[in-house]
Design an enzyme around this catalytic site. Structure first.
Site, mmCIF file in Angstrom:
data_model
loop_
_atom_site.group_PDB
_atom_site.id
_atom_site.type_symbol
_atom_site.label_atom_id
_atom_site.label_comp_id
_atom_site.label_asym_id
_atom_site.label_seq_id
_atom_site.Cartn_x
_atom_site.Cartn_y
_atom_site.Cartn_z
ATOM 1 N N GLU A 112 0.883 -1.176 0.000
ATOM 2 C CA GLU A 112 0.000 0.000 0.000
ATOM 3 C C GLU A 112 0.913 1.216 0.000
ATOM 4 O OE1 GLU A 112 -3.078 0.002 -0.433
ATOM 5 O OE2 GLU A 112 -3.793 -1.970 0.164
ATOM 6 N N CYS A 119 -2.373 9.068 2.616
ATOM 7 C CA CYS A 119 -2.068 8.572 1.268
ATOM 8 C C CYS A 119 -3.167 8.972 0.296
ATOM 9 C CB CYS A 119 -1.901 7.065 1.298
ATOM 10 S SG CYS A 119 -3.278 6.253 2.132
HETATM 11 P P1 NAD Z 1 8.473 4.540 4.647
HETATM 12 O O1 NAD Z 1 8.480 3.753 3.392
HETATM 13 O O2 NAD Z 1 9.619 5.420 4.943
HETATM 14 O O3 NAD Z 1 8.315 3.579 5.931
HETATM 15 C C1 NAD Z 1 7.236 2.694 6.099
HETATM 16 C C2 NAD Z 1 7.641 1.566 7.022
HETATM 17 O O4 NAD Z 1 8.661 0.795 6.409
HETATM 18 C C3 NAD Z 1 8.218 2.008 8.361
HETATM 19 O O5 NAD Z 1 7.743 1.134 9.352
HETATM 20 C C4 NAD Z 1 9.711 1.826 8.165
HETATM 21 O O6 NAD Z 1 10.412 1.611 9.361
HETATM 22 C C5 NAD Z 1 9.746 0.596 7.309
HETATM 23 N N1 NAD Z 1 10.948 0.414 6.494
HETATM 24 C C6 NAD Z 1 11.809 1.358 6.029
HETATM 25 N N2 NAD Z 1 12.772 0.771 5.274
HETATM 26 C C7 NAD Z 1 12.511 -0.549 5.267
HETATM 27 C C8 NAD Z 1 13.119 -1.674 4.644
HETATM 28 N N3 NAD Z 1 14.197 -1.550 3.867
HETATM 29 N N4 NAD Z 1 12.575 -2.893 4.829
HETATM 30 C C9 NAD Z 1 11.456 -3.043 5.590
HETATM 31 N N5 NAD Z 1 10.836 -2.025 6.204
HETATM 32 C C10 NAD Z 1 11.353 -0.786 6.039
HETATM 33 O O7 NAD Z 1 7.115 5.353 4.588
HETATM 34 P P2 NAD Z 1 6.601 6.477 5.583
HETATM 35 O O8 NAD Z 1 7.323 7.735 5.317
HETATM 36 O O9 NAD Z 1 6.579 5.929 6.950
HETATM 37 O O10 NAD Z 1 5.097 6.614 5.109
HETATM 38 C C11 NAD Z 1 4.620 7.537 4.196
HETATM 39 C C12 NAD Z 1 4.188 6.868 2.916
HETATM 40 O O11 NAD Z 1 3.206 5.852 3.207
HETATM 41 C C13 NAD Z 1 3.507 7.820 1.964
HETATM 42 O O12 NAD Z 1 4.012 7.616 0.677
HETATM 43 C C14 NAD Z 1 2.034 7.417 2.039
HETATM 44 O O13 NAD Z 1 1.294 7.737 0.898
HETATM 45 C C15 NAD Z 1 2.152 5.949 2.264
HETATM 46 N N6 NAD Z 1 0.912 5.407 2.816
HETATM 47 C C16 NAD Z 1 0.131 4.633 2.013
HETATM 48 C C17 NAD Z 1 -1.083 4.140 2.485
HETATM 49 C C18 NAD Z 1 -1.953 3.306 1.602
HETATM 50 O O14 NAD Z 1 -2.905 2.710 2.120
HETATM 51 N N7 NAD Z 1 -1.705 3.201 0.305
HETATM 52 C C19 NAD Z 1 -1.494 4.431 3.790
HETATM 53 C C20 NAD Z 1 -0.668 5.207 4.592
HETATM 54 C C21 NAD Z 1 0.538 5.702 4.089
#
Ligand code: NAD
Length: 525
Positions: A245, A279
Site C-alpha cells: 500500500e 495517502c
Molecule cells: P516509509 O516507506 O519510509 O516507511 C514505512 C515503514 O517501512 C516504516 O515502518 C519503516 O520503518 C519501514 N521500512 C523502512 N525501510 C525498510 C526496509 N528496507 N525494509 C522493511 N521495512 C522498512 O514510509 P513512511 O514515510 O513511513 O510513510 C509515508 C508513505 O506511506 C507515503 O508515501 C504514504 O502515501 C504511504 N501510505 C500509504 C497508504 C496506503 O494505504 N496506500 C497508507 C498510509 C501511508
C-alpha cells in the site's frame, strides 16, 4: 508484546520518541536486531499451529474483546496517537479508532461467511462425475509493516483481519509511532489472545528489513514507493507474497455544476486533515474554468478559519506535521510552486522553530510543477483549471500514482462517466478520502500506488491461500486421457478439443460413443 521478545530487548539499543507538536519526550523503545526478529517470527510460527486450529467463533470472541479494550481506553489511545503524530485527538478518534472498531466487528462477525468453503462450477467436467470446492487456508505468519500516518488503524485493522483468517502476526511499527504500535500488542494481550499470536518488534528500517528477511509467509506493507520496491525485491528472494500500500497524488475534479460550498469544505478537509499526511489526501484539485474563482474563494475562506495548534486541544483542526523530514518535502514543493510562477493564496510558511506548517492554497498551477507530480504529503492544496470533461480525466490520469480520486458534479451521469475513466483503486463521487474508513470495501492502488488489496473481501482473500479440493465420484473407471495412448486415444482427444471444449452439451453428447470405446480400450489393456 510477547514475553520472549520483551526479555530480549534489554540487550538492544534504544531510541527516543518525541511529540512533534511540543517537542516533549514521550519515552523510548528498543531497536530489535536481526536475531531477535528471527526469534519473534519463529515464536509466531510455533504459535500458528494452535491458532490455525481455533474456530471462527473463538477468534471472533477475541477480536470483539479487543474492541471492548479499545472502546474502554479510547481517550488514552487517542491522546497517545495525537502525541506521537501531532494530529488532533478528534481525528485520532474519527479517522482511526471509530473506523478500525467498525472494521474489527465486521470481520469478527463476517469472516466465517466470507471464507466459507464453496462449490465451484466446473462446467461439463461435472458430467464426468467430478466436483470441485474451494477452501481457504491461512498463510501462517503475517508480517505487518505500517507507516506512521495512521499508526493505530492500519496495523490494528490488518492484524485483526489476519487473525480472523487464522494467521499469527508480527508487527514492526513505524519508528516514530512505536508506542502506538506497542499499545496494539497490549490491546491483544488484554483481549486474551495467546502469547506469540501477536508480537510487536520495534525498530527502524533495518528492523523492518530483518522482518522481511526472516521469511514470514506474507508481508503487508504500507509506506513509500521506494521502500515498497525494496521490500518487494527482498521478499522475492524467498518468494514471499506481499501486499504493498504505497503513495498517492490524489486528484479532485470539480465541475461547475457541483455544489461548490460542499466541494470547498470537502477539499479543505481532504487536503488538510492529518496535516495532509494521508495517502488519499486531496493532493491536487482540478476545477472547471467557470467555477474556479468562486471555488477558490470558498476554499480560502474555509482555510483561513481553521485553528492550527497542539492536537490534544479539542478545538484544533490542523495539528503539526509529524516529522522534520516530511515538512522539508512540503517546503521544497511550495518553493518550487513559487519559482514556477504559481500563486500562494494563503499559507506557505512554517511557524518558525516548529513542525507547524500553515494550511496552504496555491493557484495557477500546472501538471509540470513538482508539487503536482510528486507526493507532497503535507497541508497543501494546489488548484489547476480545466475546460473539458476529457481534459479533466487526462489531467487526473497524468500521474505515476493511482490510489484514490474524486469527481464532483451535480450531473450524476457525467460524474460516473468521468469516474470510470480515472485510473485509481478508488474513485468517489461527491465525496473525498474517507473510504479507507469503510473496512467492508477493498482498498489499494493502481500504478505505483501499490499491489494487492487490504480491506473488504478482496483484502481478506490476501490473507489466505485458496485450496482447491477436487473429487472424482466415478473412480471405478479409468480416465479417457490416461496412458497408454493409441490412435483411438488421439481420436478421443480430438473430440475433447472440438466437442467437449466448446462447452456445448449437445456436441459433448455426440462424443459419448467415442468416449466409451476409449474407456473400454483402457479397461482391456
Ligand atoms: P516509509 O516507506 O519510509 O516507511 C514505512 C515503514 O517501512 C516504516 O515502518 C519503516 O520503518 C519501514 N521500512 C523502512 N525501510 C525498510 C526496509 N528496507 N525494509 C522493511 N521495512 C522498512 O514510509 P513512511 O514515510 O513511513 O510513510 C509515508 C508513505 O506511506 C507515503 O508515501 C504514504 O502515501 C504511504 N501510505 C500509504 C497508504 C496506503 O494505504 N496506500 C497508507 C498510509 C501511508
Amino acid at each position: 508484546m510477547a514475553e520472549s521478545v520483551q526479555r530480549e530487548t534489554a540487550k538492544a539499543t534504544e531510541f527516543e520518541l518525541f511529540d512533534p507538536a511540543t517537542g516533549e519526550r514521550l519515552g523510548s523503545v528498543p531497536v530489535l536486531d536481526k536475531r531477535q526478529v528471527e526469534e519473534a517470527v519463529a515464536a509466531a510460527r510455533a504459535a500458528f499451529a494452535a491458532w490455525e486450529r481455533t474456530s471462527f467463533a473463538e477468534r471472533r470472541k477475541a477480536i470483539l474483546r479487543a474492541c471492548e479494550v479499545v472502546t474502554a481506553e479510547m481517550d488514552t489511545i487517542a491522546r497517545l496517537i495525537s502525541a506521537e503524530t501531532g494530529k488532533p485527538v478528534g481525528e485520532a478518534i474519527s479517522m482511526e479508532i471509530a473506523p478500525v472498531l467498525d472494521l474489527m466487528q465486521f470481520f469478527a462477525k463476517r469472516t466465517a461467511k466470507i471464507l466459507k468453503p464453496r462449490r465451484i462450477s466446473i462446467g461439463l467436467y461435472g458430467l464426468l462425475g467430478r466436483r470441485s470446492k474451494i477452501v481457504h487456508k491461512p498463510w501462517g505468519v503475517v508480517a505487518i509493516i505500517p507507516a506512521w500516518n495512521y499508526p493505530f488503524s492500519i496495523p490494528l485493522g490488518e492484524a485483526a483481519m489476519a487473525l480472523m483468517a487464522g494467521n499469527t502476526v508480527v508487527i514492526k511499527p513505524a519508528e516514530a509511532t512505536s508506542l502506538t504500535g506497542l499499545l496494539i500488542g497490549d490491546i491483544f494481550q488484554k483481549a486474551g489472545v495467546p502469547k506469540d499470536v501477536v508480537t510487536i518488534v520495534t525498530g527502524a528500517g533495518e528492523t523492518g528489513a530483518a522482518l522481511v528477511a526472516a521469511r514470514p509467509d506474507k508481508v503487508m506493507f504500507t509506506g513509500s514507493v521506494a521502500t515498497g520496491k525494496k521490500i518487494a525485491a527482498e521478499a522475492a528472494k524467498e518468494l514471499t507474497s506481499t501486499v504493498l500500500e504505497l503513495g498517492g497524488k490524489d486528484p479532485m475534479i470539480v465541475f461547475a455544476d457541483a455544489n461548490l460550498k460542499i466541494a470547498a469544505k470537502a477539499a479543505v478537509w481532504g487536503a488538510f486533515c492529518n496535516a495532509g499526511q494521508s495517502c488519499s489526501s486531496v493532493e491536487r484539485l482540478y476545477v472547471e474554468r467557470s467555477a474556479a474563482d468562486e471555488l477558490t474563494r470558498l476554499i480560502v475562506e474555509e482555510t483561513k478559519a481553521l485553528k492550527q495548534g497542539v492536537g490534544t486541544d479539542e478545538d484544533v483542526s490542523v495539528g503539526s506535521m509529524s516529522s522534520e523530514r516530511q515538512l522539508r518535502v512540503v517546503e521544497d514543493h511550495v518553493e518550487d510552486f513559487r519559482r514556477e510562477g504559481a500563486t500562494i493564496v494563503t499559507g506557505g510558511r512554517r511557524r518558525e522553530g516548529t513542525l507547524f506548517y500553515e494550511p496552504t492554497v496555491i493557484t495557477n498551477t500546472t501538471n509540470r510543477m513538482r508539487g503536482m507530480r510528486e507526493e507532497t504529503f503535507g497541508p497543501t492544496l494546489p488548484i489547476a483549471i480545466f475546460d473539458t470533461e476529457r481534459e479533466a480525466a487526462e489531467l487526473a490520469n497524468d500521474s505515476e500514482f493511482g490510489l484514490t480520486a474524486s469527481v464532483w458534479s451535480g450531473d450524476r451521469a457525467r460524474a460516473r462517466r468521468v469516474a470510470e475513466q480515472i485510473h485509481a483503486g478508488t474513485v468517489t463521487i461527491n465525496e473525498v478520502l474517507y473510504t479507507h474508513g469503510i473496512g467492508q470495501t477493498p482498498w489499494g492502488g493502481f500504478k505505483n500506488s501499490g499491489r494487492g488489496r487490504t480491506h473488504g473481501a478482496a483484502g481478506l482473500f490476501e490473507l489466505v491461500q485458496a485450496q482447491h479440493i477436487h473429487e472424482n465420484l466415478l473412480a471405478v473407471l479409468p480416465d479417457a486421457w490416461w496412458m497408454p495412448y493409441s490412435p483411438n486415444a488421439v481420436k478421443t482427444f480430438r473430440a475433447f478439443a472440438t466437442k467437449f471444449a466448446t462447452g456445448s452439451i449437445l456436441k459433448t453428447a455426440s462424443m459419448v460413443p467415442q468416449l466409451l470405446r476409449r474407456i473400454m480400450e483402457l479397461r482391456r489393456k
